[in-house]
Design a protein around this motif. Structure first.
Motif, PDB file in Angstrom:
ATOM      1  N   ARG A  18       0.835  -1.209   0.000  1.00  0.00           N
ATOM      2  CA  ARG A  18       0.000   0.000   0.000  1.00  0.00           C
ATOM      3  C   ARG A  18       0.872   1.262   0.000  1.00  0.00           C
ATOM      4  O   ARG A  18       0.569   2.242  -0.679  1.00  0.00           O
ATOM      5  CB  ARG A  18      -0.928  -0.015   1.224  1.00  0.00           C
ATOM      6  N   GLU A  19       1.957   1.240   0.748  1.00  0.00           N
ATOM      7  CA  GLU A  19       2.823   2.420   0.853  1.00  0.00           C
ATOM      8  C   GLU A  19       3.476   2.762  -0.481  1.00  0.00           C
ATOM      9  O   GLU A  19       3.579   3.950  -0.850  1.00  0.00           O
ATOM     10  CB  GLU A  19       3.886   2.175   1.928  1.00  0.00           C
ATOM     11  N   GLN A  22       0.823   4.225  -2.716  1.00  0.00           N
ATOM     12  CA  GLN A  22       0.524   5.575  -2.244  1.00  0.00           C
ATOM     13  C   GLN A  22       1.590   6.552  -2.733  1.00  0.00           C
ATOM     14  O   GLN A  22       1.283   7.636  -3.257  1.00  0.00           O
ATOM     15  CB  GLN A  22       0.472   5.585  -0.711  1.00  0.00           C
ATOM     16  N   ALA A  33      -7.133   9.308  -4.487  1.00  0.00           N
ATOM     17  CA  ALA A  33      -7.128   8.125  -3.623  1.00  0.00           C
ATOM     18  C   ALA A  33      -8.342   7.240  -3.864  1.00  0.00           C
ATOM     19  O   ALA A  33      -8.254   6.008  -3.817  1.00  0.00           O
ATOM     20  CB  ALA A  33      -7.066   8.562  -2.156  1.00  0.00           C
TER      21      ALA A  33
END
Length: 321
Positions: A18-19, A22, A33
């Motif tokens: 996820r990071e 992102q 998002a």
């Protein structure tokens, strides 16, 4: 440097997946998002590439479908680790994992990244479109097993107009994959010659869709089907014939005139560059070439000679929709 690549479900995926998404998509590229995070994550396989010291640097996901089609997406490499071949390692790994599960692989490529995907056998199959404010094109790979199995595969493997190597086949699946890859890149001409439109080879959803896509995307194009025997067409609702009934201005079928000698080899040519060729009507052995204008010109001339003396199909006129 070799990446270690691991696969996870979304429920068990480490936070680094996820990071990285992102950082690359939302922070760097400005993707909203609400578009980045979707329900598809829940059903996808997620891949993360880490360095030998376990530093995460790359991610991708593979989305299954109810058909024989897999979608690769959300490929991202952290900015400080780009240009080191990690993207190719990730893509090749996901392709390898998917090749035994899916008949074809699709992805949505940002326009600037198209050459990257072409280097591993994907070709463009749409016009440009906007996704989250970024120009994209759909791409697909129809011959994943063949590309991955060939250690000597060239840059831009199976790409029409760029790959001048010869791809041999001697099995039905290899033949279909390579023939469809040739046909799937045509923009204005597909000429197909065979003894008959054998159901196992031609009465297939993927090939029908390739022909249909070409007819829809390109205003000026033609698909010519030249066969010796049309009687098998009335045995069941052949998908190419049903498509021809709906697109009579784009697709035409004729029968070879028996008073004139015909070719003894089956072939399909795409535009002026690509050809898939079988050595005999009753054989699955042959080859495909994607950048061979000389050979395509010779086969096109032979096709045109047969086409000019051929006749319309009487059986086809009686075939109901």
């Amino acid at each position: 440097m070799e990446l270690k690549i691991r696969k996870y479900s979304w429920q068990l995926a480490p936070s680094a997946i996820r990071e990285i998404r992102q950082t690359v998509f939302i922070d760097e590229q400005g993707v909203p998002a609400e578009l980045e995070w979707d329900d598809t994550d829940e059903i996808s396989d997620h891949y993360i590439g880490v360095l030998p010291d376990n530093t995460p640097v790359a991610v991708a996901r593979l989305v299954p479908s109810v058909t024989d089609l897999g979608r690769i997406g959300r490929m991202a490499i952290l900015k400080e680790h780009r240009g080191q071949g990690f993207g190719e390692q990730m893509l090749r790994h996901v392709m390898q994992e998917a090749s035994g599960q899916f008949d074809q692989l699709h992805l949505s490529a940002q326009e600037y990244a198209v050459p990257f995907y072409e280097k591993l056998g994907f070709h463009v199959c749409s016009t440009p479109y906007d996704d989250a404010g970024i120009p994209h094109l759909d791409m697909r790979c129809l011959a994943t097993p063949q590309i991955l199995a060939d250690d000597s595969a060239p840059v831009f493997p199976t790409l029409l107009g760029k790959d001048d190597t010869t791809w041999h086949f001697n099995s039905e699946q290899d033949h279909l994959n390579l023939m469809d890859t040739v046909a799937g890149q045509a923009s204005h001409r597909i000429w197909l010659y065979d003894r008959l439109l054998d159901h196992e080879i031609y009465d297939r959803e993927r090939l029908r869709d390739i022909f249909s896509e070409m007819a829809r995307r390109h205003r000026i194009c033609e698909i010519r089907l030249l066969v010796h025997d049309d009687k098998p067409l009335v045995q069941r609702r052949h998908q190419l014939i049903q498509l021809m009934k709906r697109l009579p201005s784009k697709i035409e079928l004729r029968l070879v005139n028996t008073d004139y000698p015909g070719e003894e080899q089956a072939f399909l040519i795409a535009d002026r560059e690509g050809i898939a060729y079988r050595h005999r009507f009753d054989s699955l052995e042959g080859w495909a070439r994607f950048a061979d204008p000389g050979r395509v010109k010779l086969q096109a001339e032979a096709f045109q000679r047969m086409w000019e003396t051929a006749r319309p199909s009487l059986e086809l006129r009686e075939l109901p929709l």
